[in-house]
Design an enzyme around this catalytic site. Structure first.
Site, PDB file in Angstrom:
ATOM      1  N   ASP A  74      10.020   0.629   3.773  1.00 41.79           N
ATOM      2  CA  ASP A  74      10.134  -0.108   2.506  1.00 41.79           C
ATOM      3  C   ASP A  74      10.977   0.758   1.565  1.00 41.79           C
ATOM      4  O   ASP A  74      11.259   1.917   1.853  1.00 41.79           O
ATOM      5  CB  ASP A  74       8.734  -0.348   1.914  1.00 41.79           C
ATOM      6  CG  ASP A  74       8.788  -1.079   0.584  1.00 41.79           C
ATOM      7  OD1 ASP A  74       9.535  -2.072   0.473  1.00 41.79           O
ATOM      8  OD2 ASP A  74       8.111  -0.653  -0.375  1.00 41.79           O
ATOM      9  N   SER A  75      11.308   0.182   0.405  1.00 36.93           N
ATOM     10  CA  SER A  75      12.024   0.965  -0.597  1.00 36.93           C
ATOM     11  C   SER A  75      11.130   2.074  -1.148  1.00 36.93           C
ATOM     12  O   SER A  75      11.636   3.075  -1.662  1.00 36.93           O
ATOM     13  CB  SER A  75      12.446   0.053  -1.748  1.00 36.93           C
ATOM     14  OG  SER A  75      11.297  -0.529  -2.341  1.00 36.93           O
ATOM     15  N   CYS A 127       9.308  -4.916   3.863  1.00 34.73           N
ATOM     16  CA  CYS A 127      10.029  -5.116   2.618  1.00 34.73           C
ATOM     17  C   CYS A 127      10.675  -6.500   2.666  1.00 34.73           C
ATOM     18  O   CYS A 127      11.464  -6.778   3.578  1.00 34.73           O
ATOM     19  CB  CYS A 127      11.102  -4.037   2.497  1.00 34.73           C
ATOM     20  SG  CYS A 127      12.240  -4.295   1.131  1.00 34.73           S
ATOM     21  N   GLU A 162       5.576   1.474  -8.872  1.00 29.32           N
ATOM     22  CA  GLU A 162       6.043   2.793  -8.405  1.00 29.32           C
ATOM     23  C   GLU A 162       5.608   3.894  -9.375  1.00 29.32           C
ATOM     24  O   GLU A 162       5.396   5.025  -8.972  1.00 29.32           O
ATOM     25  CB  GLU A 162       7.570   2.799  -8.249  1.00 29.32           C
ATOM     26  CG  GLU A 162       8.069   2.060  -7.025  1.00 29.32           C
ATOM     27  CD  GLU A 162       7.797   2.783  -5.690  1.00 29.32           C
ATOM     28  OE1 GLU A 162       7.788   4.026  -5.663  1.00 29.32           O
ATOM     29  OE2 GLU A 162       7.592   2.075  -4.679  1.00 29.32           O
ATOM     30  N   CYS A 209       6.801  -9.794  -2.167  1.00 33.88           N
ATOM     31  CA  CYS A 209       7.262  -8.406  -2.281  1.00 33.88           C
ATOM     32  C   CYS A 209       6.060  -7.564  -1.890  1.00 33.88           C
ATOM     33  O   CYS A 209       4.947  -7.794  -2.393  1.00 33.88           O
ATOM     34  CB  CYS A 209       7.693  -8.096  -3.711  1.00 33.88           C
ATOM     35  SG  CYS A 209       7.959  -6.327  -4.011  1.00 33.88           S
ATOM     36  N   HIS A 220       5.094  -4.763  -2.620  1.00 37.64           N
ATOM     37  CA  HIS A 220       4.443  -3.987  -3.684  1.00 37.64           C
ATOM     38  C   HIS A 220       3.327  -4.793  -4.375  1.00 37.64           C
ATOM     39  O   HIS A 220       2.370  -4.218  -4.887  1.00 37.64           O
ATOM     40  CB  HIS A 220       5.459  -3.611  -4.773  1.00 37.64           C
ATOM     41  CG  HIS A 220       6.343  -2.450  -4.440  1.00 37.64           C
ATOM     42  ND1 HIS A 220       7.357  -2.528  -3.525  1.00 37.64           N
ATOM     43  CD2 HIS A 220       6.371  -1.171  -4.926  1.00 37.64           C
ATOM     44  CE1 HIS A 220       7.986  -1.348  -3.460  1.00 37.64           C
ATOM     45  NE2 HIS A 220       7.401  -0.518  -4.305  1.00 37.64           N
TER      46      HIS A 220
HETATM   47  N1  DGL Z   1       8.685  -3.929  -1.544  1.00 36.71           N
HETATM   48  C1  DGL Z   1       9.978  -4.484  -1.412  1.00 36.71           C
HETATM   49  C2  DGL Z   1       9.955  -5.967  -1.195  1.00 36.71           C
HETATM   50  O1  DGL Z   1       9.059  -6.420  -0.515  1.00 36.71           O
HETATM   51  C3  DGL Z   1      11.068  -3.909  -2.276  1.00 36.71           C
HETATM   52  C4  DGL Z   1      10.928  -4.042  -3.745  1.00 36.71           C
HETATM   53  C5  DGL Z   1      12.007  -3.307  -4.495  1.00 36.71           C
HETATM   54  O2  DGL Z   1      12.288  -2.167  -4.123  1.00 36.71           O
HETATM   55  O3  DGL Z   1      12.588  -3.886  -5.426  1.00 36.71           O
HETATM   56  O4  DGL Z   1      10.813  -6.709  -1.612  1.00 36.71           O
END
Ligand code: DGL
Length: 287
Positions: free
Chosen positions: A11-12, A73, A152, A184, A186
């Site tokens: 993931d990011s 992600c 984050e 997402c 997150h």
């Molecule tokens: N967690 C990621 C997603 O599912 C990336 C979110 C991001 O870095 O903007 O899209």
């Protein structure tokens, strides 16, 4: 004799840990996690940048010996995976198909809300897949750019989170949705706050679980299970500050990681990105 071959995921940043948790629970495999902290958030990056980051991370996980990779992600699943599936020999799982599958199994009124990054919403990946497999559904997509930076930074509740959530959820609630996709990885960290706002009448879909079940099925169908061992290796790599990631992971998932390794990713310079795109013969707009 069977060997132990790990499953990779990325993931990011910290968000993919929601998928890591589901994988850890559902499959009995070694895991290698990569958090691209240097480039987080992905949601405001171009499709070319996201493709470049994703390609390099998948290559890294492949070099670490992964038998399959999960793009934990949505942004990478939406923008990079359609272009990368045929590039790698090992299977790469995204989170969008499982999310759509689960949302369709959940909705009763066929009105589905989607929260996602700007890049994911703009890509139209969710909207296109819903209209392909279930044209009778109505999908209301909401980009939520404030959420990933808050998560984050370790902020999961309080005024900033509540205000941002009302801003993003009000338009979806007003559309009479009965199902909300957390598009997402997150966002499941905000699940209690989101549920408070949308109420019990709205079912929330966290794609992590369906993704892990799909990975489990693939491993079983392909006879790819690792041999049983007393302890699984759970490795973590980041392209940013390992100590920060370690601290956040302990706070968010209650898992004390022994060691987080640092990896320096290739510089995402415009000519490097262009070279990769031409090496892979990628053309945009043909999905
Ligand atoms: N967690 C990621 C997603 O599912 C990336 C979110 C991001 O870095 O903007 O899209």
């Amino acid at each position: 004799m069977k060997s132990v071959i790990p499953v990779g995921l990325y993931d990011s940043g910290i968000g993919g840990l929601t998928v890591w948790l589901a994988l850890k629970k559902i499959i009995d495999e070694d895991l290698i996690y990569y958090g691209d902290l240097k480039h987080v958030p992905y949601g405001d990056k171009s499709r070319e940048e996201i493709l470049f980051y994703s390609y390099n991370i998948i290559s890294f996980l492949q070099a670490q010996g992964a038998k399959l990779v999960v793009a934990a992600c949505n942004t990478s699943s939406a923008l990079a995976l359609p272009k990368l599936h045929s590039t790698f020999k090992m299977p790469i799982f995204g989170v969008i198909e499982p999310a759509v599958e689960k949302a369709l199994a959940t909705t009763k009124n066929n009105r589905i809300g989607l929260m996602a990054t700007v890049a994911t919403v703009k890509s139209g990946s969710y909207q296109n897949l819903f209209s392909k497999v279930a044209p009778h559904t109505k999908v209301f997509a909401q980009a939520c750019p404030k959420l990933v930076p808050l998560i984050e930074a370790g902020i999961l509740q309080g005024q900033l989170v509540t205000e941002a959530l009302y801003e993003y959820l009000d338009p979806l609630i007003n559309q009479g949705i009965d199902t909300l996709v957390l598009g997402c990885t997150h966002y499941p960290f905000l699940l209690p706050e989101i549920q408070k706002i949308v109420g019990d009448a709205v079912q929330i879909v966290d794609p992590a679980w369906q993704t892990a079940l799909n990975v489990q099925s693939w491993i079983q169908e392909h006879g790819a299970r690792s041999q049983e061992v007393t302890q699984r290796q759970l490795n973590f790599w980041v392209s940013g500050n390992p100590a920060e990631f370690q601290k956040r992971a302990a706070e968010f998932i209650g898992y004390q990681i022994d060691k987080v390794h640092y990896h320096q990713p290739p510089e995402a310079l415009p000519d490097q990105i262009e070279q990769l795109i031409s090496k892979l013969s990628i053309k945009w707009g043909d999905d």
